[in-house]
Design an enzyme around this catalytic site. Structure first.
Site, PDB file in Angstrom:
ATOM      1  N   TYR A  60       0.995  -1.086  -0.094  1.00  0.00           N
ATOM      2  CA  TYR A  60       0.034   0.076   0.140  1.00  0.00           C
ATOM      3  C   TYR A  60       0.770   1.392  -0.055  1.00  0.00           C
ATOM      4  CZ  TYR A  60      -3.562  -3.337   1.592  1.00  0.00           C
ATOM      5  OH  TYR A  60      -4.564  -4.465   1.788  1.00  0.00           O
ATOM      6  N   HIS A 129       0.114 -11.969   1.488  1.00  0.00           N
ATOM      7  CA  HIS A 129      -0.801 -11.311   0.885  1.00  0.00           C
ATOM      8  C   HIS A 129      -1.555 -12.012  -0.271  1.00  0.00           C
ATOM      9  CE1 HIS A 129      -2.039  -6.775   0.067  1.00  0.00           C
ATOM     10  NE2 HIS A 129      -2.775  -7.513  -0.090  1.00  0.00           N
ATOM     11  N   PRO A 209     -16.071  -5.157   3.134  1.00  0.00           N
ATOM     12  CA  PRO A 209     -17.386  -5.387   3.536  1.00  0.00           C
ATOM     13  C   PRO A 209     -18.466  -4.405   3.103  1.00  0.00           C
ATOM     14  CG  PRO A 209     -16.225  -4.279   5.587  1.00  0.00           C
ATOM     15  CD  PRO A 209     -15.295  -4.642   4.296  1.00  0.00           C
ATOM     16  N   GLY A 213     -17.180   0.624  -1.054  1.00  0.00           N
ATOM     17  CA  GLY A 213     -17.934   1.946  -0.827  1.00  0.00           C
ATOM     18  C   GLY A 213     -19.290   1.961  -1.427  1.00  0.00           C
TER      19      GLY A 213
END
Length: 343
Positions: A60, A129, A209, A213
């Site tokens: 990230y 990951h 979850p 968005g």
């Protein structure tokens, strides 16, 4: 959310807040990075509101998100925080151009680098990951097991791993958590991955979850996205899929109004109601959104509510573009250890 509202993940003793905070969007992915001082304020607000589980990754930014979280940790009680980070992805030029690495030497080097960026003595939960399908998963987990023994990490996790990979990894060292996409928006992990986790006693950490968005912003989500926001290429937010999914959104919103909560709270409550072994990590960069997410803990759903939601939530389109799905749990099998030549 009270400070004591925790969930146990796995069999090794890991406990995290019922709702965590996904930190990826603070450093890109969903548009440009946000100012460090604002994000540190957000992380501190989250902690004082009962959030103790903070999720990041070395990819990230890359790297800058771990540095940001490390700065924020300086103002918190380290022993009360669960820091989760990940390794294994090196992005190349262009979407989907990624190298996946799980070699023992790489595992150790990545961990040492993350410890330095986070400026901590140990990582609470360290995830693979993405699965390196070139080498046996036993090699990767064996390297992580050594890091546990050295005290550099406390618990081991997997992200986007399939059932067979999870079983083989768990046989080398107990896996405490599997991170996967799970929401009313994405339920395909319910077929095999989630039952495997429950059979083995592994905790589940759902990312996205809130449907990246969509459950928070609805159809308006697409109106103000930055050029470098990866949601612009999500199949579910394109063309006919988007038109269908907007109609589904409106039906769920009607149910949220009946429950006297926001749609995002209803969607997050559905995830929370999946069990005591489920600890979602919705991401946000705004304090008001974080507070709204925490309000989902007060939303109570009956069995009938859950069934009604699930009958409504028939979304169209793949959860990710094909070039990203190529590294998903459905393609996570690695060579057998017996075929591996060791020096």
């Amino acid at each position: 959310m009270s400070r004591r509202e925790m969930k146990k993940l796995g069999s090794e003793g890991l406990q995290v807040s019922a709702i965590g905070l996904g930190c990826m969007g603070m450093s890109g992915g969903y548009g440009p990075p946000k100012p460090d001082q604002d994000m540190i304020k957000l992380i501190h607000h989250a902690f004082h509101s009962g959030v103790t589980h903070f999720d990041t990754s070395d990819v990230y930014g890359p790297h800058s998100n771990e540095i940001l979280l490390g700065k924020a940790l300086k103002g918190l009680k380290r022993e009360e925080v669960q820091v989760a980070t990940k390794f294994g992805i090196i992005f190349g030029e262009g979407l989907g151009k990624a190298e996946i690495h799980g070699e023992a030497e790489y595992v150790r080097a990545a961990c040492e680098a993350s410890l330095k960026r986070l400026d901590v003595d140990y990582i609470d939960l360290y995830y693979v990951h993405r699965i390196d399908t070139k080498i046996p998963i036993e090699i990767t987990i064996g390297a992580l097991k050594k890091l546990v023994e050295e005290g550099k990490i406390k618990y081991i996790g997997l992200s986007e791993a399939g059932p067979e990979t999870i079983r083989r990894a768990h046989a080398v060292h107990p896996i405490s958590a599997v991170q996967l996409e799970w929401s009313l928006w994405t339920r395909d992990a319910e077929d095999e991955v989630i039952p495997t986790c429950r059979e083995l006693g592994i905790g589940i950490v759902p990312f996205a979850p809130l449907g990246s968005g969509f459950f928070a912003s609805g159809p308006k989500l697409m109106e103000n996205l930055a050029d470098n926001d990866f949601r612009k290429i999500l199949p579910r937010l394109q063309g006919e899929n988007f038109e269908h999914n907007k109609a589904v959104y409106e039906r769920i919103n009607e149910m949220a109004q009946k429950k006297k909560c926001t749609l995002s709270q209803l969607a997050l409550a559905w995830v929370l109601h999946q069990g005591d072994d489920v600890a979602p990590i919705p991401g946000t960069t705004k304090i008001e959104n974080l507070d709204q997410n925490l309000g989902a803990l007060a939303v109570k759903l009956t069995t009938e509510d859950m069934a009604e939601l699930e009958s409504i939530a028939s979304f169209k389109g793949d959860r990710m573009p094909e070039q990203i799905l190529v590294h998903s749990y459905k393609n996570s099998d690695t060579p057998p250890l017996s075929s591996w030549k060791t020096e």
